[in-house]
Design an enzyme around this catalytic site. Structure first.
Site, short mmCIF file in Angstrom:
data_model
loop_
_atom_site.label_atom_id
_atom_site.label_comp_id
_atom_site.label_asym_id
_atom_site.label_seq_id
_atom_site.Cartn_x
_atom_site.Cartn_y
_atom_site.Cartn_z
CB THR A 1 123.29 64.31 62.80
OG1 THR A 1 122.10 63.11 63.58
CG2 THR A 1 124.39 64.56 63.85
N GLY A 2 121.85 65.96 60.23
CA GLY A 2 120.67 65.85 59.20
C GLY A 2 120.01 67.21 59.02
N GLY A 3 120.82 68.35 59.63
CA GLY A 3 120.67 69.34 59.77
C GLY A 3 120.28 70.63 58.45
N GLY B 1 114.29 68.24 56.55
CA GLY B 1 113.59 68.07 56.77
C GLY B 1 113.10 68.05 57.73
CB ILE B 2 112.65 65.47 60.53
CG1 ILE B 2 111.68 64.48 60.56
CG2 ILE B 2 112.73 64.74 62.17
CD1 ILE B 2 111.18 63.10 60.21
N GLY B 3 115.33 67.23 60.48
CA GLY B 3 116.51 67.24 61.30
C GLY B 3 116.11 69.36 61.12
CB SER C 1 112.51 54.61 61.40
OG SER C 1 110.73 54.21 60.49
CE1 TYR D 1 115.37 55.02 57.76
CE2 TYR D 1 113.38 53.99 58.00
CZ TYR D 1 113.97 54.75 57.68
OH TYR D 1 113.89 56.76 58.12
#
Length: 249
Positions: A12-14, A17-19, A138, A151
């Site tokens: 997810t969030g691919g 960035g990191i995804g 995180s 957050y």
């Protein structure tokens, strides 16, 4: 052959960035990767970069259960179950106590906590025996940065999910672990702090890591690939820090 040859993964969030880095790495290890996110153009670019034989884009918002259903319908249609879930998508809001609005709370907890919960819960019927679930927590969860209370609290919840879900799913030989990235150079920094502040923010973040620099998304992706593979077969309920020593030294 890669360590994930023939496997099916969801990130997810691919799109960035990191995804994105994780999707590229998992595909390089042999997995077919389903990537989801809210920005269709970025997802299409990611599939083009990885190759359509190795990646499928399913646009959607993890805070929307119907979008998650569409994602897992696409995975189900492939007919091979699911071996890796990297629940990476997240958002942040800068607001100190006294300035937090209900909208801020609903946004951050709606994506980071509720979205992560249902990303994994809706995957359960598809998860093959021996699958790996990786949650993106995180280093913020361990710190008291003034404007990051929402957050940080949401990521502390994600860390807790890794522990309880690891215990819940162990009888299916499904491993659940978390990663905690530190200061990583991603487009999200510019999105959060603004173009005019991004350079100064990154310079400051580089000083917070003992190693003396910001991390690269590919370095986090390497940790994700480790947790996704059989190399981490005796790692369960853990939180792997990828933080350049920020919270360790």
């Amino acid at each position: 052959m890669g360590q994930l040859e023939g496997k099916t993964a969801v990130v997810t969030g691919g799109g960035t960035g990191i995804g994105l880095a994780a999707a590229v790495r998992l595909a390089a290890e042999g997995a077919h990767v389903f990537i989801t996110g809210r920005r269709e153009a970025e997802l299409d670019a990611a599939v083009a970069a990885i190759g359509p034989a190795r990646a499928t884009a399913v646009p959607g918002d993890i805070a929307n259960p119907a979008d998650l259903d569409r994602l897992y319908d696409a995975v189900r249609a492939r007919g091979r179950g699911l071996d890796v879930v990297f629940a990476n998508a997240a958002t942040a809001s800068l607001a100190a106590l006294g300035q937090i609005t209900e909208e801020d709370y609903d946004l951050v907890f709606g994506v980071n906590v509720r979205g992560t919960l249902f990303t994994v819960q809706k995957a359960l019927p598809l998860l093959n025996r021996g699958a790996s679930v990786i949650l993106n927590a995180s280093t913020a969860a361990d710190k008291g940065t003034e404007a990051f209370s929402l957050y940080a609290a949401s990521k502390a919840a994600v860390r807790s999910f890794a522990r309880t879900w690891a215990n819940t799913l162990k009888d299916r030989d499904i491993r659940v672990n978390a990663i905690s990235p530190g200061p990583i150079d991603t487009p999200g920094i510019t999105a959060l702090f603004g173009e005019e502040n991004a350079t100064d923010v990154k310079a400051h973040l580089a000083t917070t890591a003992t190693i003396g620099r910001m991390g690269r998304p590919e370095e986090v992706a390497a940790a994700v690939a480790f947790l996704a593979s059989a190399d981490s077969s005796f790692v369960l309920g853990a939180n792997l820090y990828v933080d350049g020593g920020e919270n360790q030294i």
